[in-house]
Design a protein around this motif. Structure first.
Motif, PDB file in Angstrom:
ATOM      1  N   SER A  30       0.817  -1.198   0.000  1.00 38.28           N
ATOM      2  CA  SER A  30       0.000   0.000   0.000  1.00 38.28           C
ATOM      3  C   SER A  30       0.856   1.256   0.000  1.00 38.28           C
ATOM      4  CB  SER A  30      -0.943   0.002   1.196  1.00 38.28           C
ATOM      5  OG  SER A  30      -0.221  -0.326   2.347  1.00 38.28           O
ATOM      6  N   CYS A  31       2.155   1.100  -0.011  1.00 39.88           N
ATOM      7  CA  CYS A  31       3.032   2.266  -0.009  1.00 39.88           C
ATOM      8  C   CYS A  31       3.851   2.278  -1.285  1.00 39.88           C
ATOM      9  CB  CYS A  31       3.940   2.200   1.211  1.00 39.88           C
ATOM     10  SG  CYS A  31       5.069   3.581   1.300  1.00 39.88           S
ATOM     11  N   VAL A  32       3.731   3.299  -2.064  1.00 33.99           N
ATOM     12  CA  VAL A  32       4.464   3.302  -3.330  1.00 33.99           C
ATOM     13  C   VAL A  32       5.405   4.482  -3.410  1.00 33.99           C
ATOM     14  CG1 VAL A  32       2.958   1.968  -4.789  1.00 33.99           C
ATOM     15  CG2 VAL A  32       2.437   4.362  -4.342  1.00 33.99           C
ATOM     16  N   ARG A  33       6.055   4.791  -2.319  1.00 35.97           N
ATOM     17  CA  ARG A  33       6.964   5.930  -2.342  1.00 35.97           C
ATOM     18  C   ARG A  33       7.986   5.779  -3.447  1.00 35.97           C
ATOM     19  NH1 ARG A  33       4.504   9.530  -1.142  1.00 35.97           N
ATOM     20  NH2 ARG A  33       6.361  10.788  -0.981  1.00 35.97           N
ATOM     21  N   LYS A  36       7.518   7.516  -6.834  1.00 38.46           N
ATOM     22  CA  LYS A  36       7.297   8.970  -6.947  1.00 38.46           C
ATOM     23  C   LYS A  36       8.194   9.556  -8.025  1.00 38.46           C
ATOM     24  CE  LYS A  36       6.864  13.321  -4.814  1.00 38.46           C
ATOM     25  NZ  LYS A  36       6.417  14.100  -3.714  1.00 38.46           N
ATOM     26  N   ARG A  37       7.594  10.336  -8.854  1.00 38.43           N
ATOM     27  CA  ARG A  37       8.354  10.991  -9.923  1.00 38.43           C
ATOM     28  C   ARG A  37       8.688  12.408  -9.515  1.00 38.43           C
ATOM     29  NH1 ARG A  37       5.018   8.402 -14.550  1.00 38.43           N
ATOM     30  NH2 ARG A  37       5.630   6.293 -14.089  1.00 38.43           N
TER      31      ARG A  37
ATOM     32  N   PHE B 406       0.984   9.993  -8.923  1.00 35.15           N
ATOM     33  CA  PHE B 406       2.035  10.997  -9.145  1.00 35.15           C
ATOM     34  C   PHE B 406       2.140  11.474 -10.583  1.00 35.15           C
ATOM     35  CE2 PHE B 406       3.150   9.905  -4.975  1.00 35.15           C
ATOM     36  CZ  PHE B 406       3.445   8.562  -4.882  1.00 35.15           C
ATOM     37  N   PHE B 461      -1.617   9.736  -2.644  1.00 33.71           N
ATOM     38  CA  PHE B 461      -0.326   9.895  -3.321  1.00 33.71           C
ATOM     39  C   PHE B 461      -0.045  11.348  -3.645  1.00 33.71           C
ATOM     40  CE2 PHE B 461      -0.159   5.427  -3.628  1.00 33.71           C
ATOM     41  CZ  PHE B 461      -1.374   4.963  -4.113  1.00 33.71           C
ATOM     42  N   ARG B 485      -4.543   8.748   1.861  1.00 35.71           N
ATOM     43  CA  ARG B 485      -3.710   7.554   1.809  1.00 35.71           C
ATOM     44  C   ARG B 485      -2.402   7.868   1.107  1.00 35.71           C
ATOM     45  NH1 ARG B 485      -5.357   2.902  -2.161  1.00 35.71           N
ATOM     46  NH2 ARG B 485      -3.138   2.520  -1.808  1.00 35.71           N
ATOM     47  N   ASP B 486      -1.341   7.212   1.573  1.00 34.70           N
ATOM     48  CA  ASP B 486      -0.047   7.307   0.896  1.00 34.70           C
ATOM     49  C   ASP B 486       0.434   8.739   0.695  1.00 34.70           C
ATOM     50  OD1 ASP B 486      -1.429   4.592  -0.192  1.00 34.70           O
ATOM     51  OD2 ASP B 486       0.762   4.415  -0.112  1.00 34.70           O
ATOM     52  N   SER B 511      -1.035   4.543   5.317  1.00 30.55           N
ATOM     53  CA  SER B 511       0.262   4.598   4.630  1.00 30.55           C
ATOM     54  C   SER B 511       0.831   6.002   4.608  1.00 30.55           C
ATOM     55  CB  SER B 511       0.151   4.061   3.204  1.00 30.55           C
ATOM     56  OG  SER B 511      -0.398   2.779   3.220  1.00 30.55           O
TER      57      SER B 511
END
Lengths: 166, 585
Positions: A30-33, A36-37, B406, B461, B485-486, B511
């Motif tokens: 659940s975390c997509v750091r 990041k672009r 993103f 995000f 979230r995130d 997150s």
């Protein structure tokens, strides 16, 4: 502010996977750091990154909206050892031989001879699929129509990884 | 002092006030107004079932006839809330059965409803009329059968997107022959086949039936015979539309539809084959609401249908409509108020969908009454957002989901900050906003400052730091529900604006980088907030500065809840007691 206090977030990462699930299988995070672009990384953004992970609950559609597209029936195909997944449209094929041929072409391998009693023999590659109940089954046991309507995902397992039950 | 109204006069005046917001204000004026108001309130709305106890509600509103309850947080719809979190209907039903036996209507959203609950409703409320369950779970068709069999004056039975244990279609046959009061029946979320003859008889003896939503198991033949029994329908949800095409079947279908002269709303249409769409043409000119979001039909066929729908106010459709189809909608559907475009392939790797930001721009330009938008799109531009804001300052709900996390403005490579600024500034009446795409803290500065009427805000995000949360919690005057979230903020802004949280219904964060220590501190500082940490691992097994996975914070006058599962950690208000599960099974 990219730094995360030097913590290893993997410790707290919730994973959804079978016990003992292999690293090659898709992990839902659940975390997509990492994705990041930044503004200055311009031109390459349009190319999809190879090892795309699934994100839980994203895009935000209710589960009854997923996989309801019946005229087009894309399923994900993973092959043990391959760096990323592919997708095929099951509706493009009328029977097992056509499907297996397409898979062989896509991943450059040969599947063995199928027999009801012993499954696939001879090549070390075994095509399996996940059905609507979430169970992993051997491709070829049930009639084609039944297979194509219940197949959610395909996985080509390498012979050595295949559990004896299959 | 001044004049006082005798209670009877005040009661009479209050009988004209339906809005609960107004009634809430009335009840704050003075004690006697509070008393008169509470004794006359018939429709009670509880936006968070844990904000107040069932006993308190039944005690305060003795004349309650209708109760609406909401349970799980909204992100539960996207599987972000683990099963077993809570939201149980039973304590409410039990309390009402004991104290409010003249209850007539129950509406519940995202709650766990068991067969016992349904049986208790059937047994306890003699004049029960309306049951609407939206996104609920925990019951089977046996519970529905109990309602059907026992509630003699049932008018409305709607199961909207519920997860039901389907034990077969028999439940329908439990409506007694004497049952003639049905106005609305929705069983579209059930899987099993019901006996068409039973349904035909039920429909035929229900002269007031206006709304009927079938499940996919009902065939086209079944639909035809049902339409013949109920040509007076104003709302129809079809069953499956994917039978083999026979010429006679088609003309029967066409004829059946053309006899439904009052049809205003159409939905269902699962697997509809394009060859069948012309059967609907006769009803198109009268349609105000059309849900094609399960219809896997391509753009040309969609346009052929939609160009006949000149009165359409609400359209739900998949991105198969493409930009071109939305251009047609903009030109033919001038009465459009609500547009939702869903992704046909809800996947991150989906490409090749010819739906871009341009489609929404067309509709924003052409449909002057457009006020509510939900739009899924792979990527977007600031320019499009400027245009939408400029053309449609009357937007009340704007939910944009840029599927690629993103994703910047794909033409300029900038964040979408300025675009959402335009939306927040331009759309003064905006009540609900969902943002997505590449967003920096600046975007939230604009939103905090300008989105004065936004009550519900969804973010994913986005942002760079604690500043983003600081901007939101120090601005957004009307904010009631915030779900995030995130995003990369930590503890600072949350703790700084603790007081703001009591002015809101709830805050969901998952997150993000909020630590367990901050949750503890917040919980201790704020006695009227429940701070729930939802995490598989005990928070105490990690350093206090470790981020926790999910946090759900909500204001409450009911204190900590007693039904938490193992993975929900609530922090005792008395710090000596530490952290526990306050779970009583």
């Amino acid at each position: 502010m990219e730094v995360i206090n030097g913590l290893n977030l993997k410790d707290t990462e919730l994973r959804l996977g079978l016990p003992g699930a292999q690293e090659e299988q898709q992990q839902e995070v659940s975390c997509v750091r990492s994705n990041k672009r930044k503004n200055n990384d311009s031109k390459e953004e349009s190319a999809p990154s190879p090892a795309k992970t699934q994100i839980v609950g994203w895009p935000p559609v209710r589960s009854n909206r997923k996989n309801n597209n019946k005229n087009v029936s894309y399923v994900k195909v993973s092959m043990d050892g391959a760096p990323y997944l592919r997708k095929i449209d099951l509706k493009m094929y009328k029977n097992y031989p056509e499907l297996l041929k397409a898979l062989e072409n896509m991943f450059k391998f040969t599947v063995g001879e199928y027999s009801e009693r012993e499954g696939y023999k001879g090549s070390g590659f075994v095509p399996t699929y996940e059905d609507k109940d979430g169970d992993w089954m051997l491709v070829g046991d049930v009639p084609w129509d039944m297979f194509s309507s219940s197949c959610q995902k395909l996985r080509i397992m390498k012979g050595s990884e295949v559990p004896p039950a299959l | 002092m001044g004049l006082r109204f005798p209670p009877k006069v005040l009661e009479h005046i209050l009988s004209f006030i339906d809005s609960n917001e107004d009634r809430n204000s009335v009840s704050l004026v003075c004690k006697s107004w509070f008393e008169t108001e509470r004794k006359t309130r018939k429709r009670v709305f509880v936006g968070n079932c844990y904000a107040v106890s069932p006993a308190a509600v039944t005690r305060r509103f003795p004349e309650m006839r209708s109760l609406t309850l909401k349970g799980k947080p909204h992100f539960a719809d996207y599987n972000l809330v683990p099963d077993g979190w809570g939201g149980y209907a039973w304590p409410w039903i039990e309390a009402m059965a004991a104290k409010s036996s003249s209850l007539e209507e129950i509406r519940m959203k995202r709650m766990v409803v068991t067969d016992e609950c349904l049986e208790k409703i059937a047994a306890s409320f003699k004049d029960f009329k309306v049951l609407v369950l939206t996104s609920c779970e925990g019951f089977s068709t046996d519970g529905i059968a109990a309602i059907a069999a026992t509630c003699r004056n049932l008018r409305v039975l709607e199961l909207r997107e519920c997860i039901v244990e389907d034990l077969g279609g028999d439940w329908l046959s439990y409506f007694p022959e004497s049952s003639t009061s049905l106005v609305s029946l929705d069983f579209s979320c059930l899987d099993s086949e019901v006996k068409i003859s039973d349904l035909e008889r039920l429909v035929s003896r229900s002269p007031n039936l206006k709304s009927l939503k079938l499940n996919p198991a009902v065939t086209l033949d079944g639909l035809v015979s049902l339409l013949r029994c109920a040509p007076q329908l104003t709302e129809l949800g079809t069953g499956s539309f994917a039978a083999q095409l026979k010429p006679e079947a088609f003309s029967k279908l066409s004829e059946a539809f053309s006899n439904c002269k009052q049809l205003q709303s159409l939905s269902g249409l699962w697997d509809v084959l394009p060859e069948y769409l012309p059967a609907l043409y006769s009803v198109c000119p009268g349609l105000t609401s059309l849900n094609l979001s399960y219809a896997t039909v391509r753009m040309p066929d969609l346009v052929e249908l939609l160009r006949r729908c000149s009165k359409l106010q609400k359209l739900w459709v998949m991105d198969l409509i493409e930009d071109k189809g939305l251009e047609a909608v903009a030109s033919y559907c001038k009465e459009l108020r609500e547009l939702r475009v869903f992704p046909s392939e809800p996947d991150l790797d989906a490409t090749n969908i010819p739906l871009t930001e341009q489609g929404l721009v067309f509709v924003s330009k052409g449909c002057r009454k457009l006020e509510s938008v939900l739009y899924f799109c792979v990527q977007f531009t600031n320019a499009a957002l400027f245009t939408i804001a400029r053309k449609r300052p009357n937007l009340k709900c704007f939910r944009l989901c840029v599927i690629e996390p993103f994703a910047p403005d794909y033409k300029t490579n900038e964040p979408l900050d300025k675009g959402f600024k335009a939306i927040a500034e331009g759309c003064r009446d905006l009540r609900r906003l969902s943002v997505s795409g590449l967003l920096s803290d600046k975007a939230f500065k604009y939103i905090g400052k300008h989105a004065k009427k936004v009550r519900m805000l969804s973010i994913a995000f986005a942002g760079d730091s604690d500043l983003m949360l600081h901007h939101l919690l120090s601005g957004c005057q009307s904010l009631k529900k915030l779900e995030i979230r995130d995003c990369p903020f930590g503890d600072t802004a949350l703790l700084e604006h603790a007081a703001k949280l009591e002015t809101m219904r709830s805050l969901w964060m998952s997150s993000c980088f909020v630590s367990f220590g901050a949750c503890k501190l917040l919980s201790q500082k704020m006695p009227r907030l429940n701070v729930e940490v939802i995490d598989e691992h005990p928070p105490e097994s990690r350093p206090e500065s470790s981020p926790v996975e999910r946090i759900y914070i909500y204001r409450t006058v009911a204190g900590p809840r007693m039904d938490t599962p193992e993975f929900v950690w609530t922090i005792h208000k008395n710090p000596e007691n530490g952290v526990s599960h306050l779970a009583i099974k």
